[in-house]
Scaffold this motif. Structure first.
Motif, PDB file in Angstrom:
ATOM      1  N   THR A 207      96.828  -3.015  15.394  1.00 14.91           N
ATOM      2  CA  THR A 207      95.944  -3.991  14.440  1.00 14.91           C
ATOM      3  C   THR A 207      94.749  -4.413  15.105  1.00 14.91           C
ATOM      4  OG1 THR A 207      97.017  -5.987  15.431  1.00 14.91           O
ATOM      5  CG2 THR A 207      98.266  -4.881  13.675  1.00 14.91           C
ATOM      6  N   LYS A 208      93.829  -4.905  14.078  1.00 12.22           N
ATOM      7  CA  LYS A 208      92.575  -5.444  14.585  1.00 12.22           C
ATOM      8  C   LYS A 208      92.871  -6.869  15.304  1.00 12.22           C
ATOM      9  CE  LYS A 208      87.826  -6.005  13.579  1.00 12.22           C
ATOM     10  NZ  LYS A 208      87.641  -7.391  14.083  1.00 12.22           N
ATOM     11  N   ARG A 209      92.777  -7.156  16.447  1.00 15.20           N
ATOM     12  CA  ARG A 209      92.709  -8.290  17.155  1.00 15.20           C
ATOM     13  C   ARG A 209      91.679  -9.050  17.506  1.00 15.20           C
ATOM     14  NH1 ARG A 209      95.068  -4.030  19.514  1.00 15.20           N
ATOM     15  NH2 ARG A 209      94.284  -4.477  21.751  1.00 15.20           N
ATOM     16  N   HIS A 210      90.519  -8.274  17.498  1.00 20.34           N
ATOM     17  CA  HIS A 210      89.338  -9.072  18.006  1.00 20.34           C
ATOM     18  C   HIS A 210      88.367  -9.164  17.265  1.00 20.34           C
ATOM     19  CE1 HIS A 210      91.573  -6.546  21.240  1.00 20.34           C
ATOM     20  NE2 HIS A 210      91.470  -7.833  22.175  1.00 20.34           N
ATOM     21  N   PRO A 211      87.489  -9.931  17.227  1.00 19.97           N
ATOM     22  CA  PRO A 211      86.542 -10.575  16.215  1.00 19.97           C
ATOM     23  C   PRO A 211      85.428  -9.585  15.748  1.00 19.97           C
ATOM     24  CG  PRO A 211      86.082 -11.832  18.240  1.00 19.97           C
ATOM     25  CD  PRO A 211      87.229 -10.812  18.568  1.00 19.97           C
ATOM     26  N   THR A 212      84.780  -9.753  14.733  1.00 19.50           N
ATOM     27  CA  THR A 212      83.469  -8.950  14.411  1.00 19.50           C
ATOM     28  C   THR A 212      82.188  -9.809  14.563  1.00 19.50           C
ATOM     29  OG1 THR A 212      84.806  -7.861  12.836  1.00 19.50           O
ATOM     30  CG2 THR A 212      82.707  -7.831  12.506  1.00 19.50           C
ATOM     31  N   ILE A 213      81.399  -9.358  15.070  1.00 17.94           N
ATOM     32  CA  ILE A 213      79.998 -10.047  15.395  1.00 17.94           C
ATOM     33  C   ILE A 213      79.139  -9.546  14.363  1.00 17.94           C
ATOM     34  CG2 ILE A 213      78.416 -11.239  16.809  1.00 17.94           C
ATOM     35  CD1 ILE A 213      81.380 -11.904  17.181  1.00 17.94           C
ATOM     36  N   GLU A 214      78.513 -10.118  13.605  1.00 14.73           N
ATOM     37  CA  GLU A 214      77.400  -9.276  12.499  1.00 14.73           C
ATOM     38  C   GLU A 214      75.968  -9.279  13.278  1.00 14.73           C
ATOM     39  OE1 GLU A 214      78.104 -10.908   8.398  1.00 14.73           O
ATOM     40  OE2 GLU A 214      79.879  -9.590   8.210  1.00 14.73           O
ATOM     41  N   ASP A 215      75.079  -8.927  12.338  1.00 12.00           N
ATOM     42  CA  ASP A 215      73.807  -8.635  13.058  1.00 12.00           C
ATOM     43  C   ASP A 215      72.969  -9.692  13.292  1.00 12.00           C
ATOM     44  OD1 ASP A 215      74.154  -5.935  12.237  1.00 12.00           O
ATOM     45  OD2 ASP A 215      72.918  -6.149  10.439  1.00 12.00           O
ATOM     46  N   ASN A 216      72.372  -9.667  14.388  1.00 15.42           N
ATOM     47  CA  ASN A 216      71.326 -10.791  14.819  1.00 15.42           C
ATOM     48  C   ASN A 216      72.017 -12.079  15.372  1.00 15.42           C
ATOM     49  OD1 ASN A 216      69.131  -9.058  14.010  1.00 15.42           O
ATOM     50  ND2 ASN A 216      69.712  -9.624  11.914  1.00 15.42           N
ATOM     51  N   VAL A 217      73.158 -11.786  15.709  1.00 13.82           N
ATOM     52  CA  VAL A 217      74.071 -13.021  16.193  1.00 13.82           C
ATOM     53  C   VAL A 217      73.650 -13.559  17.758  1.00 13.82           C
ATOM     54  CG1 VAL A 217      76.062 -14.270  17.047  1.00 13.82           C
ATOM     55  CG2 VAL A 217      75.584 -12.854  14.572  1.00 13.82           C
TER      56      VAL A 217
ATOM     57  N   THR B 293      83.863 -18.631  23.345  1.00 12.60           N
ATOM     58  CA  THR B 293      85.200 -18.058  23.420  1.00 12.60           C
ATOM     59  C   THR B 293      85.326 -17.892  21.858  1.00 12.60           C
ATOM     60  OG1 THR B 293      86.225 -18.739  25.137  1.00 12.60           O
ATOM     61  CG2 THR B 293      87.802 -17.806  23.759  1.00 12.60           C
ATOM     62  N   ILE B 294      85.604 -16.465  21.533  1.00 11.22           N
ATOM     63  CA  ILE B 294      85.693 -16.289  19.887  1.00 11.22           C
ATOM     64  C   ILE B 294      87.005 -15.210  19.780  1.00 11.22           C
ATOM     65  CG2 ILE B 294      84.885 -15.413  17.782  1.00 11.22           C
ATOM     66  CD1 ILE B 294      81.807 -15.878  19.224  1.00 11.22           C
ATOM     67  N   LEU B 295      88.229 -15.961  19.236  1.00 13.92           N
ATOM     68  CA  LEU B 295      89.160 -15.183  19.000  1.00 13.92           C
ATOM     69  C   LEU B 295      89.758 -14.830  17.681  1.00 13.92           C
ATOM     70  CD1 LEU B 295      91.390 -17.458  21.558  1.00 13.92           C
ATOM     71  CD2 LEU B 295      89.836 -15.354  22.015  1.00 13.92           C
ATOM     72  N   GLY B 296      90.529 -13.638  17.708  1.00  2.00           N
ATOM     73  CA  GLY B 296      90.925 -13.309  16.489  1.00  2.00           C
ATOM     74  C   GLY B 296      90.528 -11.949  15.723  1.00  2.00           C
ATOM     75  N   GLY B 297      91.502 -11.161  14.996  1.00  2.00           N
ATOM     76  CA  GLY B 297      90.941 -10.047  14.377  1.00  2.00           C
ATOM     77  C   GLY B 297      90.293 -10.183  13.105  1.00  2.00           C
ATOM     78  N   GLU B 298      90.517 -11.554  12.585  1.00  2.00           N
ATOM     79  CA  GLU B 298      89.992 -11.885  11.374  1.00  2.00           C
ATOM     80  C   GLU B 298      88.966 -12.566  11.150  1.00  2.00           C
ATOM     81  OE1 GLU B 298      93.230 -13.599   8.740  1.00  2.00           O
ATOM     82  OE2 GLU B 298      94.568 -11.774   8.956  1.00  2.00           O
ATOM     83  N   THR B 299      88.627 -13.104  12.411  1.00  2.00           N
ATOM     84  CA  THR B 299      87.305 -13.915  12.717  1.00  2.00           C
ATOM     85  C   THR B 299      86.159 -13.291  12.543  1.00  2.00           C
ATOM     86  OG1 THR B 299      88.663 -15.378  14.301  1.00  2.00           O
ATOM     87  CG2 THR B 299      86.376 -15.382  14.309  1.00  2.00           C
ATOM     88  N   ILE B 300      85.123 -13.689  11.818  1.00  2.00           N
ATOM     89  CA  ILE B 300      83.938 -12.967  11.575  1.00  2.00           C
ATOM     90  C   ILE B 300      82.787 -14.013  11.985  1.00  2.00           C
ATOM     91  CG2 ILE B 300      82.494 -11.695   9.965  1.00  2.00           C
ATOM     92  CD1 ILE B 300      84.800 -10.864   8.305  1.00  2.00           C
ATOM     93  N   ILE B 301      81.903 -13.725  12.599  1.00  2.00           N
ATOM     94  CA  ILE B 301      80.814 -14.633  12.990  1.00  2.00           C
ATOM     95  C   ILE B 301      79.602 -13.893  12.126  1.00  2.00           C
ATOM     96  CG2 ILE B 301      78.974 -15.415  14.533  1.00  2.00           C
ATOM     97  CD1 ILE B 301      81.932 -16.329  15.061  1.00  2.00           C
ATOM     98  N   GLY B 302      79.291 -14.490  11.002  1.00  2.00           N
ATOM     99  CA  GLY B 302      78.020 -14.097  10.095  1.00  2.00           C
ATOM    100  C   GLY B 302      76.871 -13.959  10.890  1.00  2.00           C
ATOM    101  N   LYS B 303      75.931 -13.031  10.170  1.00  5.49           N
ATOM    102  CA  LYS B 303      74.768 -12.539  10.603  1.00  5.49           C
ATOM    103  C   LYS B 303      73.831 -13.844  10.863  1.00  5.49           C
ATOM    104  CE  LYS B 303      72.925 -11.352   6.091  1.00  5.49           C
ATOM    105  NZ  LYS B 303      72.326 -10.265   5.229  1.00  5.49           N
ATOM    106  N   ASN B 304      72.670 -13.739  11.769  1.00  4.10           N
ATOM    107  CA  ASN B 304      71.896 -14.707  12.113  1.00  4.10           C
ATOM    108  C   ASN B 304      72.400 -16.062  12.688  1.00  4.10           C
ATOM    109  OD1 ASN B 304      69.849 -12.756  10.925  1.00  4.10           O
ATOM    110  ND2 ASN B 304      70.607 -13.674   9.029  1.00  4.10           N
ATOM    111  N   SER B 305      73.555 -15.964  12.991  1.00  5.05           N
ATOM    112  CA  SER B 305      74.156 -17.034  13.459  1.00  5.05           C
ATOM    113  C   SER B 305      74.099 -17.390  15.007  1.00  5.05           C
ATOM    114  CB  SER B 305      75.686 -17.443  13.349  1.00  5.05           C
ATOM    115  OG  SER B 305      76.028 -17.574  11.991  1.00  5.05           O
TER     116      SER B 305
END
Length: 264
Positions: free
Chosen positions: A202-212, A219-231
């Motif tokens: 499964t996807k266990r780790h986060p997604t980091i979008e563009d320009n973050v 610490t950023i945890l979880g496969g459903e965690t998404i950090i939106g772009k430009n954050s």
């Protein structure tokens, strides 16, 4: 002392028939040669590619335990990807020069930045991982971990112009996705919210979008965690839920000042 009995007992407990530490040593040698072949101006490319092919075949003999797996075919596909990998790494180096005011030259980045070194070995390992030849890529990134203090699983997916500043203590998990123009600082963890063997696929780790940008020790945890772009994620932040684009997240420390009575 019964030496014969000691030897017998040690042999009884050596239970892993495929465990040869020379594989680790040869993988490190292979990784260093790859790095020099791509970057060092005095290293002859044509000659080294021939040596690398021979070294890779040795790794196959040591690490490819299933006879029906065509590991030897991997090299022919992998070597074709090296120009593309080098192009991505040059973008990583350029991103460092453009972002870090302390960088004096691009040569300094290639020679002295542990974050770049870790990302370089990750990118070289990732393509082998994609080929379904997992142990050698894992040993390659563990070698980078030993050298730089950066632990990037070769299964992670990382986009263009990636910059790890200061490097030490960074952890990026196997199913993490990092998109383009992301910058992270020392001590950042992109990890799993839960650890259990049945979550392997499964996807266990986060997604980091563009320009973050993610500052130190976040610490950023979880496969459903998404950090939106430009954050921007501030230092020491702890996140287990998603953040929308253009957000600023920071940790607010609680400060208590102790006072001593009758002291002016």
């Amino acid at each position: 002392m019964d030496k014969a009995l000691i030897i017998k007992n040690i042999k009884q407990h050596k239970k892993q028939p495929n465990l040869r530490f020379i594989l680790k040593e040869k993988t490190e040698q292979f990784t260093d040669r790859l790095f020099y072949t791509l970057f060092d101006i005095d290293t002859p490319v044509e000659k080294n590619l021939d040596i690398l092919e021979r070294e890779f075949k040795e790794l196959v003999e040591l690490a490819c335990w299933e006879s029906d797996t065509p590991c030897c075919d991997v090299w022919n596909r992998y070597v074709k990807l090296l120009p593309e990998i080098l192009e991505k790494l040059n973008l990583d180096a350029q991103a460092i020069v453009e972002c870090d005011p302390a960088s004096l030259s691009i040569e300094e980045v290639y020679l002295a930045y542990p974050g770049f070194h870790a990302v370089a070995i990750y990118r070289l390992a990732h393509e082998l991982y994609q080929e379904g030849f997992p142990l050698v890529p894992r040993l390659m990134t563990e070698y980078a971990h030993k050298l730089t203090g950066v632990d990037i699983n070769p299964g992670a997916k990382i986009g263009k112009s990636f910059f790890i500043d200061h490097a030490t203590g960074v952890v990026i998990g196997e199913s993490a996705i990092i998109k383009d123009n992301v910058k992270i600082y020392q001590g950042v963890t992109l990890g799993a919210l839960y650890v259990a063997k049945n979550l392997q696929k499964t996807k266990r780790h986060p997604t980091i979008e563009d320009n973050v940008t993610i500052y130190a020790n976040a610490t950023i945890l979880g496969g459903e965690t998404i950090i939106g772009k430009n954050s921007i994620i501030g230092g020491n932040a702890w996140l287990t839920t998603s953040v929308p684009a253009n957000s600023t997240v920071f940790h607010s420390p609680e400060i208590k000042i102790k006072t001593t009575p009758n002291v002016s």
